[in-house]
Design an enzyme around this catalytic site. Structure first.
Site, short mmCIF file in Angstrom:
data_model
loop_
_atom_site.label_atom_id
_atom_site.label_comp_id
_atom_site.label_asym_id
_atom_site.label_seq_id
_atom_site.Cartn_x
_atom_site.Cartn_y
_atom_site.Cartn_z
N ARG A 45 10.67 21.76 42.88
CA ARG A 45 10.48 23.12 42.38
C ARG A 45 9.72 23.10 41.07
O ARG A 45 8.83 23.92 40.84
CB ARG A 45 11.81 23.86 42.23
CG ARG A 45 11.62 25.36 41.93
CD ARG A 45 12.92 26.12 41.79
NE ARG A 45 12.70 27.56 41.78
CZ ARG A 45 12.40 28.27 40.71
NH1 ARG A 45 12.27 27.68 39.53
NH2 ARG A 45 12.21 29.59 40.78
N CYS A 46 10.07 22.18 40.18
CA CYS A 46 9.37 22.08 38.89
C CYS A 46 7.88 21.82 39.08
O CYS A 46 7.05 22.27 38.29
CB CYS A 46 9.95 20.94 38.05
SG CYS A 46 11.61 21.26 37.41
N MET A 47 7.53 21.04 40.12
CA MET A 47 6.14 20.62 40.32
C MET A 47 5.29 21.65 41.05
O MET A 47 4.14 21.37 41.38
CB MET A 47 6.11 19.30 41.10
CG MET A 47 6.67 18.12 40.35
SD MET A 47 6.35 16.56 41.17
CE MET A 47 7.24 16.77 42.72
N ASN A 76 17.07 20.64 42.23
CA ASN A 76 15.74 21.23 42.03
C ASN A 76 14.95 21.23 43.33
O ASN A 76 13.98 20.49 43.50
CB ASN A 76 15.00 20.48 40.92
CG ASN A 76 13.76 21.22 40.45
OD1 ASN A 76 12.64 20.85 40.76
ND2 ASN A 76 13.98 22.26 39.68
#
Length: 407
Positions: free
Chosen positions: A395-397, A350
């Site tokens: 990436r999620c954040m 990620n």
């Protein structure tokens, strides 16, 4: 300073990003509500905030404008009528037990400063915070021992999921779980009423009240012609179909490719197992490599959207789409199956690209980071002992709002 939504790649220089700094919503987590609120553990808030601040500061040091959910939503609600409309809709989405509870909570929240109100609805509204009111509802009576009227939103620091900036437009997502659905409302009002965030000409490809679920971790913009999207545990085929038809009709992109990944919590979204790190390089979790079904959706000259199965290997598919002589897949954890599982669980795949060949990762994923370094990728590691407990990486954040176009 960048203005408006503009995003035609995964790796173009990142100009502007939307984050949410972790707040007291994390302290609403207890083992009794883990499953419902989608957590496996409780991050220690002090360290989690320090780690998140370190992430934001790293982005700023690399020329990225960082904006936050609370401030940007508050800008959208300056008009009292818009603030009232938003709050009523948000309360309806919170599934309260009675009109009496809805009215009391509206009165409690509306009188707050707008920024304070946004922070409070993210943190959750506890019963002992709201002035007492009379209710004839049996549901109010029977749930009286539960501490919250409105649940906290601990997943919001994963700003990738409620929406996705794609091309010169945005998706406002219908989230897969009721727990996260309210997050998209914040983004919807930001898009509609905050001109610092989105220009009036920025288009919308999907809306939160559309009936099928789709989440941002499954949406990857490969280049100015191609979007990749994961058909996952949280993004349905019907939502992909609706999104693809809307965006292909705009002529901003030529194709949408669909990667059918395993429907498990470990492989929650496409970006937990596959991300782009350079023009010709991707990280990948080896467990999805084979077999992996890939489909292509394109619009014909007559305006009809057609879809077909792509039978070649993933590297060959990517090579053809990106018009490159070769594409390299860098395995999370390398060839060690235990390292691959361990580092994928901690979001080794990620990565957040902030420029071609320049990525932000968790420092704990040292095997994958070393591989990326050996492949010529500049790795900017951040601490993640606490923020990783929410099951998401850099990436999620992050929700990229504006990137420079690739040459």
């Amino acid at each position: 300073m960048s203005t408006g939504i503009h995003n035609y790649s995964e790796i173009g220089k990142l100009n502007k990003v939307l984050l949410h700094r972790i707040g007291s919503e994390i302290e609403g987590l207890v083992p009794d509500n883990f499953a419902r609120l989608l957590f496996d553990d409780i991050p220690y808030i002090k360290i989690a905030q320090e780690e998140h601040d370190g992430f934001a500061n790293l982005l700023r040091e690399n020329g990225v404008e960082v904006v936050y959910y609370v401030e940007e939503t508050a800008k959208a609600l300056i008009n009292p009528q818009v603030k009232s409309e938003f709050l009523k809709l948000f309360i309806k989405e919170s599934n309260l037990n009675s009109p009496a509870a809805e009215e009391a909570i509206f009165d409690y929240l509306y009188q707050m400063d707008t920024k304070e109100m946004i922070a409070k609805i993210i943190a959750g509204v506890k019963k002992n915070e709201v002035p007492e009111f009379k209710s004839a509802s049996f549901a109010d009576y029977i749930s009286s021992d539960y501490p919250f009227y409105m649940d906290p939103m601990p997943n919001l620091y994963f700003t990738r999921d409620p929406g996705a900036c794609v091309g010169d437009g945005i998706n406002i997502h219908h989230m897969s779980t009721a727990t996260r659905r309210r997050e998209s409302l914040l983004l919807k009002y930001m898009y509609k009423y905050n001109r610092d965030f989105a220009d009036e000409q920025d288009q919308q490809w999907y809306d939160y009240d559309m009936e099928y679920s789709i989440e941002g971790g499954d949406v990857l913009v490969l280049n100015k012609e191609t979007i990749a999207i994961g058909m996952s545990e949280r993004t349905t085929a019907a939502a992909i179909d609706r999104f693809a038809r809307n965006i292909l009709k705009s002529d901003q992109f030529k194709r949408v490719i669909v990667l059918d990944i395993p429907k498990t919590r470990a492989f929650m979204h496409l970006d937990t197992v596959f991300t782009m790190v350079d023009y010709d390089k991707f990280t990948i979790h080896p467990e999805i490599e084979d077999p992996l079904r890939v489909f292509e959706m394109k619009q014909s000259k007559g305006g009809e959207v057609r879809f077909s199965s792509m039978t070649d290997t993933l590297p060959n598919i990517l090579k053809k789409i990106l018009k490159l002589p070769a594409v390299e897949l860098i395995r999370c954890g390398g060839d060690d199956p235990m390292a691959a599982q361990r580092e994928q669980w901690n979001d080794g795949s990620n990565t957040l690209a902030i420029a071609p060949g320049k990525v932000v990762t968790y420092e704990r994923n040292y095997v994958t980071n070393d591989l990326l370094d050996k492949k010529g990728i500049t790795v900017l590691p951040i601490a993640g002992s606490e923020i990783s407990r929410g099951r998401g990486g850099p990436r999620c954040m992050s929700c990229p709002v504006n990137r420079e176009d690739l040459d």
